[in-house]
Design a protein around this motif. Structure first.
Motif, PDB file in Angstrom:
ATOM      1  N   LEU A 121      13.813  19.217 -11.050  1.00  0.00           N
ATOM      2  CA  LEU A 121      13.229  18.607 -12.250  1.00  0.00           C
ATOM      3  C   LEU A 121      13.047  17.093 -12.091  1.00  0.00           C
ATOM      4  N   LYS A 122      14.035  16.414 -11.500  1.00  0.00           N
ATOM      5  CA  LYS A 122      13.902  14.962 -11.276  1.00  0.00           C
ATOM      6  C   LYS A 122      12.754  14.662 -10.312  1.00  0.00           C
ATOM      7  N   GLU A 123      12.568  15.536  -9.322  1.00  0.00           N
ATOM      8  CA  GLU A 123      11.475  15.349  -8.366  1.00  0.00           C
ATOM      9  C   GLU A 123      10.129  15.534  -9.063  1.00  0.00           C
ATOM     10  N   ILE A 124      10.040  16.485  -9.973  1.00  0.00           N
ATOM     11  CA  ILE A 124       8.808  16.691 -10.743  1.00  0.00           C
ATOM     12  C   ILE A 124       8.475  15.424 -11.524  1.00  0.00           C
ATOM     13  N   LYS A 125       9.471  14.849 -12.185  1.00  0.00           N
ATOM     14  CA  LYS A 125       9.236  13.618 -12.955  1.00  0.00           C
ATOM     15  C   LYS A 125       8.841  12.450 -12.048  1.00  0.00           C
ATOM     16  N   PHE A 126       9.473  12.369 -10.890  1.00  0.00           N
ATOM     17  CA  PHE A 126       9.139  11.324  -9.925  1.00  0.00           C
ATOM     18  C   PHE A 126       7.689  11.479  -9.457  1.00  0.00           C
ATOM     19  N   ILE A 127       7.294  12.685  -9.125  1.00  0.00           N
ATOM     20  CA  ILE A 127       5.919  12.947  -8.683  1.00  0.00           C
ATOM     21  C   ILE A 127       4.926  12.580  -9.788  1.00  0.00           C
ATOM     22  N   GLN A 128       5.238  12.941 -11.025  1.00  0.00           N
ATOM     23  CA  GLN A 128       4.359  12.583 -12.148  1.00  0.00           C
ATOM     24  C   GLN A 128       4.206  11.069 -12.264  1.00  0.00           C
ATOM     25  N   LYS A 129       5.292  10.349 -12.070  1.00  0.00           N
ATOM     26  CA  LYS A 129       5.237   8.877 -12.118  1.00  0.00           C
ATOM     27  C   LYS A 129       4.361   8.333 -10.992  1.00  0.00           C
ATOM     28  N   THR A 140       0.868  -1.169   0.000  1.00  0.00           N
ATOM     29  CA  THR A 140       0.000   0.000   0.000  1.00  0.00           C
ATOM     30  C   THR A 140       0.906   1.221   0.000  1.00  0.00           C
ATOM     31  N   CYS A 141       0.720   2.118  -0.972  1.00  0.00           N
ATOM     32  CA  CYS A 141       1.531   3.335  -1.078  1.00  0.00           C
ATOM     33  C   CYS A 141       0.663   4.544  -0.767  1.00  0.00           C
ATOM     34  N   LEU A 142       0.988   5.230   0.312  1.00  0.00           N
ATOM     35  CA  LEU A 142       0.301   6.457   0.705  1.00  0.00           C
ATOM     36  C   LEU A 142       1.259   7.608   0.418  1.00  0.00           C
ATOM     37  N   ILE A 143       0.846   8.504  -0.467  1.00  0.00           N
ATOM     38  CA  ILE A 143       1.727   9.560  -0.968  1.00  0.00           C
ATOM     39  C   ILE A 143       1.205  10.921  -0.528  1.00  0.00           C
ATOM     40  N   PHE A 144       2.115  11.727   0.018  1.00  0.00           N
ATOM     41  CA  PHE A 144       1.790  13.074   0.480  1.00  0.00           C
ATOM     42  C   PHE A 144       2.817  14.029  -0.119  1.00  0.00           C
ATOM     43  N   ILE A 145       2.309  15.034  -0.834  1.00  0.00           N
ATOM     44  CA  ILE A 145       3.188  15.945  -1.574  1.00  0.00           C
ATOM     45  C   ILE A 145       3.076  17.351  -0.982  1.00  0.00           C
TER      46      ILE A 145
END
Length: 195
Positions: A132-140, A118-123
């Motif tokens: 930029l890498k974090e933006i791509k990670f968040i999009q994924k 179970t993945c619970l994601i909080f941004i």
């Protein structure tokens, strides 16, 4: 009955991490440590000390792991494997990319996702300086998971609480309604009294 959930009965499950005779679900708290140092400590303390959540959940943060002869990479991936829930905090920093040019946080997420945790994601909402890498990670991550945003610790704490209550409902750890109408998934035909 719980005083926090007046019409709810609490149940403990037979899966998870054994602690004091009860099974607990392990939560792996993942993020860039330096960006979320305070939130990680506060979430760990909250989940450990909340009178209801502490019955069901055992949080893990890497900073509490003792010194050892193991490689950092091996420790955090083993802890992800042992965990039931991946709780990801994503913000502006991507972290130090190491193996395959991927940050530890993304490696942890990838493994949790691969193992169907179970993945619970909080941004964090402040994205003015987002890497930029974090933006791509968040999009994924957003392609695979419903996520919640937060601006401060109180918002994060409330969002985590709601997500964990939903998790407990989905796992039938808490049930609303009269107790005698609740379904017992572990009951067998042998449990029926003939009288």
């Amino acid at each position: 009955r719980s005083t926090l959930f007046p019409y709810t009965t609490l149940f403990r499950s037979s899966i998870g991490v054994t602690t004091k005779g009860f099974m607990k679900f392990q939560i792996f708290i993942s993020s860039v440590q330096r960006e979320f140092a305070e939130e990680r400590k506060q979430l760990f303390s909250y989940l450990t000390n909340d009178p209801i959540l502490s019955l069901f959940f055992k949080p893990f943060i890497f900073e509490n792991h003792p010194a050892s002869n193991s490689k950092t990479y091996d420790i955090y991936l083993k802890e992800v494997e042992k965990s039931d829930i991946y709780l990801g905090l994503l913000g502006n920093e991507y972290g130090t990319a190491s193996k395959n040019s991927i940050s530890p946080t993304e490696q942890e997420y990838n493994l949790a996702n691969k193992l169907h945790k179970t993945c619970l994601i909080f941004i964090k909402k402040d994205n003015s300086q987002r890497n930029l890498k974090e933006i791509k990670f968040i999009q994924k991550v957003e392609k695979n998971n419903v996520r919640r945003s937060f601006t401060d610790y109180d918002e994060l704490k409330n969002a985590v609480y709601k997500a964990l209550v939903l998790y407990m409902e989905e796992k039938a750890l808490i049930r609303t309604g009269p107790f005698d109408q609740a379904k017992n998934n572990e009951a067998t035909i042998d449990d029926i009294d003939e009288e």
